[in-house]
Design a protein around this motif. Structure first.
Motif: not given
Length: 337
Positions: A88-112
């Motif tokens: 999960n990530w959160t962000g804030e604009t220069s105007a002070g407005v806050k947002y939330k979001g997601h990050v998915e890393i489905p295949n963190l492996s030695d193959e890549n």
């Protein structure tokens, strides 16, 4: 049975309690899952980016499923890791407005390779569109890839201790691993090996320099860099700064720490300096030289002994948290060289 120094080294029995598997020549395996879980969380939660759009940071690791292990077969280390990650990530604009979001890393492996790992960034449900998503997909993803690269590098150095045991004379019979050979061929002329004192592991290091102009005097800039209250001001976080030879410092919640090696008022600062994510006990030498230049102050930063895989991360950190932080906080903005 062959005598020591004669015959096939795989069958030489040394004078040691574990001589049944001399130098771990036969198959041995070490589970790195628990260690990896902690290390990945530490690295991901340190990701923070700032830009014209505002600022964003990873605030939670809400899924980290997978496993990791290291195997030794006849002196060759084989790395295996496979992870399914959600952040999960959160962000804030220069105007002070806050947002939330997601990050998915489905295949963190030695193959890549880290540059090939798929990283998906999205806004949380019902969040309105924002330019912060661009910042995360651009700079945030880059920081996440750097975190992944650091995890792999640390897995291959810190966690492998003891996988190949030394022989009676202190020298292992095994050749360098494929990973070490590849790393060696990629070293540039200004890269050398440095021994990490706590682990005895040699890691590739590099040196680089940066310059920045500040619209203030060398006296005032020196104060900003050595006064605890002013350091807390431009880093926007609690800090410990004992500006004397041998004095310790700790910034950004412990993510940066070290010791003052040399201090020459208004002219020069030499530090033993490290990021928290570097291999344990490893420090770089940072030299800051201040000089008056046409009513402004030129700050030249020279770094030696920085882990090669951390070069860009270190440059970005100095630019963001030191140079830009000082200018934005105290109004010392000037044209870049």
């Amino acid at each position: 049975m062959a005598k020591w120094g004669e015959g096939d080294p795989r069958w030489i029995v040394e004078q040691r309690a574990d001589a049944t598997n001399v130098n771990n020549w036969h198959w041995t395996e070490r589970d790195a899952s628990g260690w990896s879980n902690d290390k990945l969380k530490e690295l991901f939660l340190a990701v923070r980016v700032t830009g014209e759009e505002g600022s964003c940071e990873v605030t939670e690791v809400n899924k980290l499923d997978g496993e990791a292990s290291i195997n030794n077969r006849k002196g060759k280390l084989i790395f295996f890791y496979e992870w399914d990650v959600k952040l999960n990530w959160t962000g804030e604009t220069s105007a002070g407005v806050k947002y939330k979001g997601h990050v998915e890393i489905p295949n963190l492996s030695d193959e890549n390779d880290p540059s090939e790992v798929e990283i998906r960034v999205s806004l949380a449900k019902d969040e309105p569109d924002t330019r912060l998503i661009e910042l995360m997909r651009r700079d945030g993803v880059q920081r996440l890839r750097e975190a992944i690269a650091q995890y792999i590098s640390t897995l291959r150095t810190e966690f492998t201790q003891g996988m190949i045991l030394p022989a009676a004379n202190g020298v292992s019979h095994t050749a360098a691993t494929d990973v070490q050979k590849k790393a060696h061929t990629k070293e540039t002329q200004n890269t050398k090996s440095s021994t990490c004192p706590n682990t005895g592991v040699k890691i590739p290091t590099c040196k680089f320099s940066m310059k920045e102009m500040f619209m203030t005097s060398p006296e005032e800039l020196y104060r900003v860099l050595t006064c605890q209250e002013l350091v807390q001001g431009f880093t926007h976080a609690p800090a410990i700064v004992a500006a004397e030879k041998g004095g310790k410092f700790q910034l950004l919640g412990g993510n940066v720490s070290g010791e003052f090696v040399e201090l020459e008022s208004e002219k020069r600062i030499v530090m033993s300096w490290r990021f928290k994510t570097w291999p344990a006990g490893h420090h770089a030498t940072i030299t800051l030289t201040l000089s008056e230049n046409g009513g402004e102050t030129e700050l030249q930063m020279e770094a030696r002994g920085v882990p090669q895989s951390e070069e860009q991360h270190t440059k970005d950190g100095w630019k963001r948290y030191y140079f830009d932080g000082i200018k934005q906080t105290f109004g010392y903005g000037a044209m870049l060289l």
